[in-house]
Design an enzyme around this catalytic site. Sequence first.
Site, mmCIF file in Angstrom:
data_model
loop_
_atom_site.group_PDB
_atom_site.id
_atom_site.type_symbol
_atom_site.label_atom_id
_atom_site.label_comp_id
_atom_site.label_asym_id
_atom_site.label_seq_id
_atom_site.Cartn_x
_atom_site.Cartn_y
_atom_site.Cartn_z
ATOM 1 N N ASP A 1 0.394 -2.284 12.768
ATOM 2 C CA ASP A 1 0.448 -1.748 11.401
ATOM 3 C C ASP A 1 -0.885 -1.080 11.071
ATOM 4 O O ASP A 1 -1.349 -1.094 9.927
ATOM 5 C CB ASP A 1 0.777 -2.852 10.388
ATOM 6 C CG ASP A 1 1.132 -2.310 9.002
ATOM 7 O OD1 ASP A 1 1.538 -1.131 8.915
ATOM 8 O OD2 ASP A 1 0.992 -3.048 8.015
ATOM 9 N N ALA B 1 0.820 -1.212 0.000
ATOM 10 C CA ALA B 1 0.000 0.000 0.000
ATOM 11 C C ALA B 1 0.855 1.265 0.000
ATOM 12 O O ALA B 1 0.579 2.222 0.717
ATOM 13 C CB ALA B 1 -0.943 -0.008 1.196
#
Length: 394
Positions: free
Chosen positions: A274, A140
Amino acid sequence: MTTADRDRTALAGARLVLPGGVVEGGRLAVEGDRIAALTSGESEPGDLDLTGHTVVPGFVDLHVHGGGGASYASGIAEEALLAARTHLEHGTTTTMASTVTGEIDDLVRQAAVLSELVEDGILAGIHFEGPFISHHRCGAHRPDLLRDPDPALVRKLVDAARGHARMVTLAPELPGGLDSVRMLADLGVIAAVGHTDSDYPTTLEAIDAGASVATHLFNAMPGIAHRAPGPIVALLEDERVTVELINDGVHLHPSVLDLAYGTVGPGRVALITDAMGAAGMGDGRYPLGPLQVEVKDGVARLVEGGAIAGSTLTLDVAFKRSITVNGLTLGQAVESLSTTPARLLGLADSIGTLEAGKLADLVVVDSTGYDLVAVMRQGRWVLGGDRFPTVKSV
Protein backbone atom coordinates in the site's frame (compact mmCIF):
# COMPACT_ATOMS: atom_id res chain seq x y z
CA MET A 1 30.43 -10.88 -22.31
CA THR A 2 28.77 -12.58 -25.25
CA THR A 3 25.03 -12.83 -25.88
CA ALA A 4 25.22 -16.53 -25.04
CA ASP A 5 26.88 -15.74 -21.72
CA ARG A 6 24.19 -13.24 -20.87
CA ASP A 7 21.48 -15.76 -21.70
CA ARG A 8 22.94 -18.43 -19.41
CA THR A 9 23.36 -17.99 -15.67
CA ALA A 10 23.87 -20.64 -13.02
CA LEU A 11 23.57 -19.94 -9.31
CA ALA A 12 25.17 -22.40 -6.93
CA GLY A 13 25.50 -22.99 -3.20
CA ALA A 14 22.37 -21.10 -2.14
CA ARG A 15 19.48 -22.16 0.00
CA LEU A 16 16.54 -22.52 -2.42
CA VAL A 17 12.97 -22.10 -1.18
CA LEU A 18 10.99 -24.47 -3.42
CA PRO A 19 7.31 -25.47 -3.35
CA GLY A 20 8.23 -28.81 -1.81
CA GLY A 21 10.53 -27.43 0.86
CA VAL A 22 13.92 -25.80 1.40
CA VAL A 23 17.01 -27.18 -0.37
CA GLU A 24 20.40 -26.34 1.09
CA GLY A 25 23.30 -25.79 -1.28
CA GLY A 26 21.12 -25.99 -4.36
CA ARG A 27 21.88 -25.05 -7.94
CA LEU A 28 19.55 -22.99 -10.10
CA ALA A 29 20.20 -22.61 -13.83
CA VAL A 30 18.68 -19.75 -15.85
CA GLU A 31 18.46 -19.71 -19.62
CA GLY A 32 17.05 -16.65 -21.30
CA ASP A 33 14.18 -15.40 -19.17
CA ARG A 34 13.32 -18.79 -17.63
CA ILE A 35 14.45 -21.11 -14.88
CA ALA A 36 15.97 -24.02 -16.76
CA ALA A 37 16.76 -26.43 -13.93
CA LEU A 38 16.89 -26.79 -10.15
CA THR A 39 19.23 -29.38 -8.63
CA SER A 40 20.95 -30.15 -5.37
CA GLY A 41 24.11 -31.34 -7.10
CA GLU A 42 27.61 -29.94 -7.02
CA SER A 43 28.60 -26.69 -8.65
CA GLU A 44 30.25 -26.47 -12.02
CA PRO A 45 32.96 -24.06 -13.17
CA GLY A 46 31.34 -20.79 -14.20
CA ASP A 47 28.54 -20.90 -11.64
CA LEU A 48 28.01 -17.86 -9.44
CA ASP A 49 28.67 -18.78 -5.82
CA LEU A 50 25.72 -17.83 -3.62
CA THR A 51 26.88 -19.67 -0.52
CA GLY A 52 25.40 -18.01 2.57
CA HIS A 53 22.42 -16.67 0.66
CA THR A 54 18.80 -17.68 0.19
CA VAL A 55 16.94 -17.50 -3.12
CA VAL A 56 13.16 -17.00 -3.18
CA PRO A 57 10.76 -16.21 -6.00
CA GLY A 58 10.24 -12.55 -6.88
CA PHE A 59 7.66 -10.74 -4.79
CA VAL A 60 4.20 -9.87 -6.14
CA ASP A 61 2.51 -6.68 -4.88
CA LEU A 62 -1.24 -6.47 -5.41
CA HIS A 63 -1.63 -3.00 -3.92
CA VAL A 64 0.86 -0.17 -4.39
CA HIS A 65 0.34 3.50 -5.24
CA GLY A 66 3.89 4.65 -5.92
CA GLY A 67 7.50 4.90 -4.82
CA GLY A 68 10.76 6.66 -5.50
CA GLY A 69 9.01 10.02 -5.19
CA ALA A 70 6.56 9.08 -7.96
CA SER A 71 2.88 8.18 -8.05
CA TYR A 72 0.80 5.96 -10.32
CA ALA A 73 -2.03 8.45 -9.84
CA SER A 74 -0.05 11.18 -11.59
CA GLY A 75 -1.09 9.95 -15.01
CA ILE A 76 2.50 10.45 -16.18
CA ALA A 77 4.25 7.44 -17.69
CA GLU A 78 7.69 8.49 -16.48
CA GLU A 79 6.46 8.64 -12.89
CA ALA A 80 4.85 5.22 -13.18
CA LEU A 81 8.11 3.79 -14.54
CA LEU A 82 10.06 5.28 -11.64
CA ALA A 83 7.63 3.86 -9.09
CA ALA A 84 7.80 0.41 -10.66
CA ARG A 85 11.60 0.52 -10.85
CA THR A 86 11.87 1.57 -7.19
CA HIS A 87 9.87 -1.42 -6.00
CA LEU A 88 11.64 -3.74 -8.44
CA GLU A 89 14.93 -2.83 -6.78
CA HIS A 90 13.37 -3.97 -3.50
CA GLY A 91 12.38 -7.37 -4.87
CA THR A 92 8.91 -6.72 -6.34
CA THR A 93 9.27 -8.31 -9.75
CA THR A 94 5.51 -8.26 -10.44
CA THR A 95 3.55 -5.17 -9.49
CA MET A 96 0.07 -3.83 -9.82
CA ALA A 97 -0.54 -0.09 -10.13
CA SER A 98 -3.09 1.21 -7.65
CA THR A 99 -4.91 4.47 -8.24
CA VAL A 100 -6.49 6.69 -5.60
CA THR A 101 -9.85 8.47 -5.52
CA GLY A 102 -10.14 11.24 -8.10
CA GLU A 103 -12.54 12.63 -10.67
CA ILE A 104 -13.83 9.87 -12.93
CA ASP A 105 -12.39 11.52 -16.05
CA ASP A 106 -8.98 11.83 -14.37
CA LEU A 107 -9.06 8.13 -13.46
CA VAL A 108 -9.94 7.30 -17.06
CA ARG A 109 -6.88 9.23 -18.25
CA GLN A 110 -4.67 7.53 -15.68
CA ALA A 111 -5.97 4.14 -16.81
CA ALA A 112 -5.01 4.90 -20.41
CA VAL A 113 -1.41 5.66 -19.41
CA LEU A 114 -1.08 2.69 -17.06
CA SER A 115 -2.61 0.32 -19.63
CA GLU A 116 0.24 1.08 -22.01
CA LEU A 117 2.73 0.06 -19.33
CA VAL A 118 0.84 -3.20 -18.77
CA GLU A 119 1.07 -3.87 -22.49
CA ASP A 120 4.81 -3.12 -22.32
CA GLY A 121 5.24 -5.73 -19.55
CA ILE A 122 6.16 -3.21 -16.85
CA LEU A 123 2.98 -3.59 -14.81
CA ALA A 124 0.80 -6.63 -14.13
CA GLY A 125 -2.47 -4.69 -14.12
CA ILE A 126 -4.45 -1.83 -12.64
CA HIS A 127 -6.15 -1.70 -9.27
CA PHE A 128 -8.80 1.01 -8.79
CA GLU A 129 -8.97 1.90 -5.10
CA GLY A 130 -11.78 4.44 -4.92
CA PRO A 131 -13.85 6.39 -5.59
CA PHE A 132 -16.51 3.77 -4.75
CA ILE A 133 -15.84 3.70 -1.02
CA SER A 134 -17.46 4.78 2.24
CA HIS A 135 -17.32 8.35 3.49
CA HIS A 136 -17.11 6.90 7.00
CA ARG A 137 -13.94 4.89 6.19
CA CYS A 138 -12.34 6.94 3.43
CA GLY A 139 -8.90 7.26 5.05
CA ALA A 140 -6.56 9.11 2.68
CA HIS A 141 -9.19 9.58 -0.04
CA ARG A 142 -10.78 12.96 -0.70
CA PRO A 143 -14.35 12.77 0.64
CA ASP A 144 -15.90 15.16 -1.88
CA LEU A 145 -14.76 12.95 -4.77
CA LEU A 146 -16.30 9.72 -3.48
CA ARG A 147 -19.06 8.12 -5.54
CA ASP A 148 -21.57 5.34 -5.05
CA PRO A 149 -20.53 2.21 -7.00
CA ASP A 150 -23.07 2.61 -9.76
CA PRO A 151 -22.35 -0.31 -12.14
CA ALA A 152 -22.23 2.04 -15.13
CA LEU A 153 -19.50 4.16 -13.51
CA VAL A 154 -17.56 1.11 -12.36
CA ARG A 155 -17.80 -0.32 -15.89
CA LYS A 156 -16.53 2.99 -17.32
CA LEU A 157 -13.29 2.65 -15.34
CA VAL A 158 -12.89 -1.02 -16.18
CA ASP A 159 -13.38 -0.31 -19.88
CA ALA A 160 -10.86 2.55 -19.73
CA ALA A 161 -8.22 0.03 -18.65
CA ARG A 162 -8.57 -1.83 -21.97
CA GLY A 163 -8.73 -5.26 -20.41
CA HIS A 164 -6.02 -4.56 -17.83
CA ALA A 165 -8.19 -3.78 -14.80
CA ARG A 166 -7.38 -6.58 -12.36
CA MET A 167 -9.03 -5.33 -9.18
CA VAL A 168 -11.56 -2.75 -7.96
CA THR A 169 -11.93 -1.92 -4.27
CA LEU A 170 -15.41 -0.86 -3.22
CA ALA A 171 -17.75 -0.65 -0.23
CA PRO A 172 -20.52 -3.19 -0.90
CA GLU A 173 -23.05 -1.54 1.43
CA LEU A 174 -23.30 1.52 -0.83
CA PRO A 175 -26.06 1.78 -3.45
CA GLY A 176 -25.05 -0.35 -6.43
CA GLY A 177 -22.32 -2.11 -4.48
CA LEU A 178 -23.56 -5.68 -4.71
CA ASP A 179 -24.58 -5.27 -8.36
CA SER A 180 -21.11 -3.95 -9.13
CA VAL A 181 -19.52 -6.91 -7.36
CA ARG A 182 -21.55 -9.28 -9.55
CA MET A 183 -20.63 -7.36 -12.68
CA LEU A 184 -16.91 -7.37 -11.83
CA ALA A 185 -17.01 -11.10 -11.14
CA ASP A 186 -18.68 -11.68 -14.50
CA LEU A 187 -15.97 -9.60 -16.20
CA GLY A 188 -13.17 -11.54 -14.51
CA VAL A 189 -12.08 -8.52 -12.46
CA ILE A 190 -11.36 -9.02 -8.76
CA ALA A 191 -13.92 -7.31 -6.54
CA ALA A 192 -12.26 -6.30 -3.28
CA VAL A 193 -14.08 -5.25 -0.11
CA GLY A 194 -12.40 -2.26 1.46
CA HIS A 195 -12.77 1.25 2.86
CA THR A 196 -16.13 -0.04 3.99
CA ASP A 197 -18.60 0.45 6.82
CA SER A 198 -20.34 -2.80 5.90
CA ASP A 199 -21.88 -5.07 8.50
CA TYR A 200 -21.40 -8.84 8.73
CA PRO A 201 -24.49 -9.93 6.71
CA THR A 202 -23.80 -7.46 3.86
CA THR A 203 -20.19 -8.58 3.65
CA LEU A 204 -21.36 -12.19 3.38
CA GLU A 205 -23.68 -11.11 0.56
CA ALA A 206 -20.75 -9.46 -1.20
CA ILE A 207 -18.65 -12.61 -0.95
CA ASP A 208 -21.51 -14.71 -2.30
CA ALA A 209 -21.84 -12.18 -5.13
CA GLY A 210 -18.19 -12.72 -6.06
CA ALA A 211 -15.97 -10.53 -3.87
CA SER A 212 -12.72 -12.41 -3.29
CA VAL A 213 -10.24 -9.98 -1.69
CA ALA A 214 -10.16 -7.98 1.54
CA THR A 215 -8.38 -4.69 0.87
CA HIS A 216 -5.82 -4.15 3.66
CA LEU A 217 -7.82 -6.16 6.19
CA PHE A 218 -8.46 -4.42 9.53
CA ASN A 219 -7.59 -0.99 8.10
CA ALA A 220 -10.41 1.35 6.97
CA MET A 221 -13.22 -0.90 8.20
CA PRO A 222 -15.11 -1.43 11.49
CA GLY A 223 -13.36 -3.44 14.17
CA ILE A 224 -14.67 -6.69 15.62
CA ALA A 225 -17.38 -6.33 18.27
CA HIS A 226 -18.72 -9.33 20.16
CA ARG A 227 -22.31 -8.77 18.97
CA ALA A 228 -21.43 -7.09 15.67
CA PRO A 229 -18.59 -9.03 14.04
CA GLY A 230 -18.60 -6.72 11.03
CA PRO A 231 -16.68 -7.27 7.79
CA ILE A 232 -13.45 -8.54 9.34
CA VAL A 233 -14.91 -11.79 10.66
CA ALA A 234 -16.87 -12.40 7.45
CA LEU A 235 -13.75 -11.91 5.33
CA LEU A 236 -11.57 -14.06 7.57
CA GLU A 237 -13.93 -16.99 7.83
CA ASP A 238 -14.72 -17.52 4.14
CA GLU A 239 -12.16 -19.64 2.30
CA ARG A 240 -12.95 -17.88 -0.98
CA VAL A 241 -11.38 -14.64 0.26
CA THR A 242 -7.72 -13.63 0.11
CA VAL A 243 -6.82 -11.03 2.73
CA GLU A 244 -4.31 -8.26 2.16
CA LEU A 245 -2.14 -7.35 5.15
CA ILE A 246 0.33 -4.48 5.54
CA ASN A 247 3.29 -5.66 7.61
CA ASP A 248 5.10 -2.38 8.26
CA GLY A 249 4.73 -2.21 12.04
CA VAL A 250 2.47 0.85 11.67
CA HIS A 251 -0.78 -0.30 10.10
CA LEU A 252 -1.09 -3.45 12.21
CA HIS A 253 0.27 -4.65 15.54
CA PRO A 254 2.30 -7.85 15.07
CA SER A 255 -0.19 -9.78 17.18
CA VAL A 256 -2.97 -8.83 14.75
CA LEU A 257 -1.00 -10.27 11.86
CA ASP A 258 -0.40 -13.37 13.94
CA LEU A 259 -4.14 -13.62 14.53
CA ALA A 260 -4.90 -13.37 10.82
CA TYR A 261 -2.26 -15.96 9.91
CA GLY A 262 -3.49 -18.28 12.61
CA THR A 263 -7.03 -17.97 11.27
CA VAL A 264 -6.53 -18.30 7.51
CA GLY A 265 -2.94 -19.51 6.94
CA PRO A 266 -0.44 -18.09 4.43
CA GLY A 267 -2.34 -19.55 1.48
CA ARG A 268 -5.00 -16.88 1.97
CA VAL A 269 -2.71 -13.97 2.91
CA ALA A 270 -1.17 -11.56 0.43
CA LEU A 271 1.31 -9.21 2.04
CA ILE A 272 1.13 -5.83 0.30
CA THR A 273 2.84 -2.47 0.65
CA ASP A 274 0.00 0.00 0.00
CA ALA A 275 3.03 2.21 -0.61
CA MET A 276 2.77 5.80 -1.75
CA GLY A 277 5.41 7.93 -3.43
CA ALA A 278 7.67 8.16 -0.37
CA ALA A 279 8.60 4.46 -0.51
CA GLY A 280 12.32 4.23 -1.07
CA MET A 281 12.70 7.92 -0.17
CA GLY A 282 13.13 10.00 2.98
CA ASP A 283 10.84 12.09 5.12
CA GLY A 284 9.09 15.07 3.56
CA ARG A 285 5.93 16.05 1.70
CA TYR A 286 4.52 14.00 -1.14
CA PRO A 287 1.31 14.00 -3.20
CA LEU A 288 -1.19 11.15 -2.98
CA GLY A 289 -3.64 11.80 -5.77
CA PRO A 290 -5.17 15.22 -4.99
CA LEU A 291 -4.02 15.18 -1.34
CA GLN A 292 -0.76 16.10 0.38
CA VAL A 293 1.03 13.67 2.68
CA GLU A 294 3.64 14.38 5.32
CA VAL A 295 6.14 11.60 5.98
CA LYS A 296 7.86 11.71 9.36
CA ASP A 297 10.04 8.92 10.70
CA GLY A 298 8.87 6.80 7.77
CA VAL A 299 5.16 7.12 8.63
CA ALA A 300 2.90 8.74 6.01
CA ARG A 301 -0.02 10.86 7.23
CA LEU A 302 -2.31 13.36 5.54
CA VAL A 303 -1.24 16.98 6.07
CA GLU A 304 -4.89 17.81 6.78
CA GLY A 305 -6.42 15.55 9.41
CA GLY A 306 -3.43 13.31 10.11
CA ALA A 307 -4.93 10.05 8.85
CA ILE A 308 -2.47 7.32 7.87
CA ALA A 309 -1.97 7.74 4.12
CA GLY A 310 -0.59 4.53 2.70
CA SER A 311 2.88 3.38 3.69
CA THR A 312 6.54 3.77 2.85
CA LEU A 313 6.96 -0.01 2.93
CA THR A 314 8.79 -2.15 0.40
CA LEU A 315 8.23 -5.90 0.17
CA ASP A 316 11.79 -6.86 1.09
CA VAL A 317 11.10 -5.27 4.48
CA ALA A 318 7.74 -7.05 4.73
CA PHE A 319 9.49 -10.34 3.92
CA LYS A 320 12.09 -9.81 6.64
CA ARG A 321 9.48 -8.76 9.22
CA SER A 322 7.29 -11.77 8.47
CA ILE A 323 10.16 -14.05 9.47
CA THR A 324 11.98 -12.11 12.19
CA VAL A 325 8.94 -10.51 13.88
CA ASN A 326 6.03 -12.84 13.11
CA GLY A 327 7.98 -16.09 13.11
CA LEU A 328 6.86 -17.36 9.71
CA THR A 329 8.93 -20.04 8.04
CA LEU A 330 10.65 -19.25 4.77
CA GLY A 331 8.04 -21.28 2.94
CA GLN A 332 5.16 -19.45 4.61
CA ALA A 333 6.69 -16.05 3.87
CA VAL A 334 7.18 -16.97 0.22
CA GLU A 335 3.59 -18.14 0.00
CA SER A 336 2.27 -14.79 1.24
CA LEU A 337 4.63 -12.59 -0.77
CA SER A 338 4.77 -14.53 -4.03
CA THR A 339 2.71 -17.69 -4.44
CA THR A 340 -0.68 -16.51 -3.15
CA PRO A 341 -0.77 -13.14 -4.97
CA ALA A 342 0.48 -14.77 -8.18
CA ARG A 343 -2.31 -17.32 -8.00
CA LEU A 344 -4.88 -14.61 -7.30
CA LEU A 345 -3.80 -12.73 -10.43
CA GLY A 346 -3.99 -15.88 -12.53
CA LEU A 347 -0.22 -15.85 -13.11
CA ALA A 348 0.77 -19.00 -11.22
CA ASP A 349 1.84 -20.75 -14.42
CA SER A 350 4.70 -18.28 -14.88
CA ILE A 351 5.60 -16.73 -11.51
CA GLY A 352 5.21 -17.19 -7.76
CA THR A 353 7.40 -20.25 -7.17
CA LEU A 354 10.87 -21.46 -8.10
CA GLU A 355 10.19 -24.15 -10.70
CA ALA A 356 11.74 -25.11 -14.01
CA GLY A 357 9.97 -23.43 -16.90
CA LYS A 358 8.78 -20.42 -14.92
CA LEU A 359 10.11 -16.90 -15.37
CA ALA A 360 13.46 -16.33 -13.68
CA ASP A 361 12.14 -13.75 -11.19
CA LEU A 362 14.42 -14.16 -8.19
CA VAL A 363 15.14 -12.41 -4.92
CA VAL A 364 18.40 -13.14 -3.09
CA VAL A 365 18.68 -12.41 0.64
CA ASP A 366 21.39 -13.21 3.13
CA SER A 367 20.63 -16.34 5.10
CA THR A 368 21.07 -14.83 8.54
CA GLY A 369 19.29 -11.46 8.70
CA TYR A 370 17.19 -11.89 5.52
CA ASP A 371 18.34 -8.55 4.14
CA LEU A 372 18.02 -7.98 0.40
CA VAL A 373 21.18 -8.67 -1.61
CA ALA A 374 20.16 -9.06 -5.26
CA VAL A 375 17.17 -9.10 -7.61
CA MET A 376 16.70 -10.78 -10.99
CA ARG A 377 13.71 -10.17 -13.26
CA GLN A 378 13.08 -12.40 -16.25
CA GLY A 379 16.66 -13.64 -16.28
CA ARG A 380 18.35 -10.23 -15.99
CA TRP A 381 19.99 -8.91 -12.87
CA VAL A 382 18.32 -5.73 -11.71
CA LEU A 383 20.38 -5.35 -8.56
CA GLY A 384 23.44 -6.97 -7.03
CA GLY A 385 24.28 -9.67 -9.57
CA ASP A 386 27.92 -8.53 -9.69
CA ARG A 387 28.38 -9.26 -5.98
CA PHE A 388 28.81 -13.00 -6.37
CA PRO A 389 32.14 -14.67 -7.21
CA THR A 390 32.42 -17.31 -9.90
CA VAL A 391 33.00 -20.89 -8.79
CA LYS A 392 36.57 -21.73 -9.80
CA SER A 393 36.38 -25.52 -9.59
CA VAL A 394 34.00 -28.38 -8.89
